[in-house]
Enzyme design. Structure first.
Site, short mmCIF file in Angstrom:
data_model
loop_
_atom_site.label_atom_id
_atom_site.label_comp_id
_atom_site.label_asym_id
_atom_site.label_seq_id
_atom_site.Cartn_x
_atom_site.Cartn_y
_atom_site.Cartn_z
N LYS A 173 41.21 12.92 9.82
CA LYS A 173 42.19 11.83 9.80
C LYS A 173 41.73 10.66 10.66
O LYS A 173 41.86 9.50 10.27
CB LYS A 173 43.57 12.33 10.26
CG LYS A 173 44.22 13.23 9.22
CD LYS A 173 45.68 13.49 9.52
CE LYS A 173 46.29 14.32 8.40
NZ LYS A 173 47.54 14.98 8.79
N LYS A 229 42.58 19.86 -3.84
CA LYS A 229 43.85 20.51 -3.53
C LYS A 229 45.01 19.68 -4.07
O LYS A 229 44.98 18.45 -4.00
CB LYS A 229 43.93 20.63 -2.01
CG LYS A 229 45.21 21.19 -1.46
CD LYS A 229 45.14 21.28 0.05
CE LYS A 229 46.53 21.43 0.63
NZ LYS A 229 46.54 21.59 2.07
N LYS A 250 50.39 15.38 -2.66
CA LYS A 250 51.20 14.24 -3.06
C LYS A 250 50.40 12.93 -2.99
O LYS A 250 50.49 12.09 -3.87
CB LYS A 250 52.42 14.15 -2.14
CG LYS A 250 53.51 13.30 -2.71
CD LYS A 250 54.84 13.59 -2.05
CE LYS A 250 55.91 12.86 -2.82
NZ LYS A 250 57.25 13.18 -2.33
#
Ligand code: TRP
Length: 324
Positions: free
Chosen positions: A111, A191, A194
């Site tokens: 991240k 994967k 959303k």
């Protein structure tokens, strides 16, 4: 009885990846263990988000979880920010957490590498996660592979706190790996998530699900209808394992290997299995959505139970540490 704790981000409606990968397992665990499940909104604010959406996403997640089968009579469901002791313990655990361990977390590195300026909250995310678990002195934490490193950190933090204060107050929680293998998105690439837009919502209508299933990626070796396939490399087969009974799963595999069925035939059967399982969930969700006060009541009761446990832990921790 062993105590279980797990958390899920308030991403709104669950998708079938979260459902098969985590929540379906939680529903089964609540019959065998004392379970505490948390919608982790304090974790959700470590990235960019819209304050006006967060409350709705938290509510929608609660609806999805209850509709999927979490039963407030069998488990405790609550929202993290309703129990302030989570952040209180997180601060304390920060004082025994080595900075190097935080910097080594893969999720943090991923991240952080995608951000221009990295906030301390992102680095400290796993400390809050450790606080979530240790606050209830949970023994087992059902998680997927991607959370195992955070769990190891939690164990180390527990160990260090115990060692520093010469007590064995916090148990070292063990991961309970979710049996279902990771569900890929319908693009078959990554994967299901959303942010990648490759999901099927748990509460979608069968027609909408079919619109997504029909073009979904299958075994690339099956170019023509007559080409035999390998079920294990096909995401649709893995969805069958999540939604279809064993006899259907075996039949699907045989039909794929022999090219007896085309992929569309296989997807139609999957849609039937999904509709059978998700139909009642969708109905429960509609009913819950129509009664928001009931949801609020369930979450308030969950938070109340958690605060009782959390206050006890904080009292012991503070006494041990010489805090007032
Ligand atoms: N980090 C977890 C995830 O992204 C969510 C989480 C927060 C969690 N606190 C937790 C999971 C405590 C297990 C236990 O999936």
């Amino acid at each position: 009885m062993s105590r279980i704790f797990s958390g899920i981000q308030p991403s709104g409606e669950l998708h079938i990846g979260n459902y098969l990968g985590a929540v379906k397992n939680w529903v089964q665990l609540q019959d065998r263990y004392e379970c505490v499940f948390c919608i982790v909104d304090y974790h959700a604010i470590t990235g960019h988000y819209e304050p006006s959406d967060l409350r709705q996403r938290t509510f929608d997640m609660a609806v999805s979880l209850l509709a999927a089968g979490l039963d407030p009579d069998k488990c405790t469901l609550f929202v993290q920010s309703m129990v302030p002791e989570h952040t209180e313990l997180a601060w304390i655990l920060n004082t025994v957490t080595p900075l190097g361990e935080l910097e080594r977390q893969t999720q943090y590195k991923d991240k952080a590498s995608r951000q221009e300026s990295v906030l301390a909250g992102l680095l400290n995310y796993p400390v809050l996660q450790a606080a979530d678990i240790l606050l209830y002195r949970a023994d087992l934490v059902p998680v997927g592979e991607d959370q195992v490193q955070h769990l190891e950190l939690t164990r180390e933090v527990a160990r260090r706190w115990n060692a520093k204060f010469g007590v064995s107050y916090f148990p070292e929680p063990k991961p309970l790996l979710t049996p279902a293998r990771r569900i890929l998105g319908l693009d078959g690439q990554a994967k299901m998530s959303k942010s990648l837009g490759n999901t099927v919502g748990l509460l979608e209508e069968p027609e909408a699900i079919w619109e997504k299933l029909r073009p979904a990626v299958t075994d690339p070796a099956r170019v023509r209808r007559t080409d035999p396939g390998t079920p294990e490399v096909c995401n649709i087969y893995h969805l069958h394992k999540g939604f279809s009974d064993q006899a259907t799963v075996d039949h699907v595999a045989a039909q794929c290997r022999s090219a007896g069925w085309g992929c569309i035939d296989c997807k139609k059967v999957l849609l039937e299995s999904m509709t059978r399982e998700l139909g009642p969930i969708r109905e429960r969700a509609r009913d819950l959505e129509a009664h928001p006060a009931r949801i609020a009541e369930i979450l308030a009761q969950g938070a109340e139970r958690c605060r009782t446990m959390a206050r006890e832990t904080m009292a012991a921790v503070k006494t041990t540490m010489g805090l007032v």
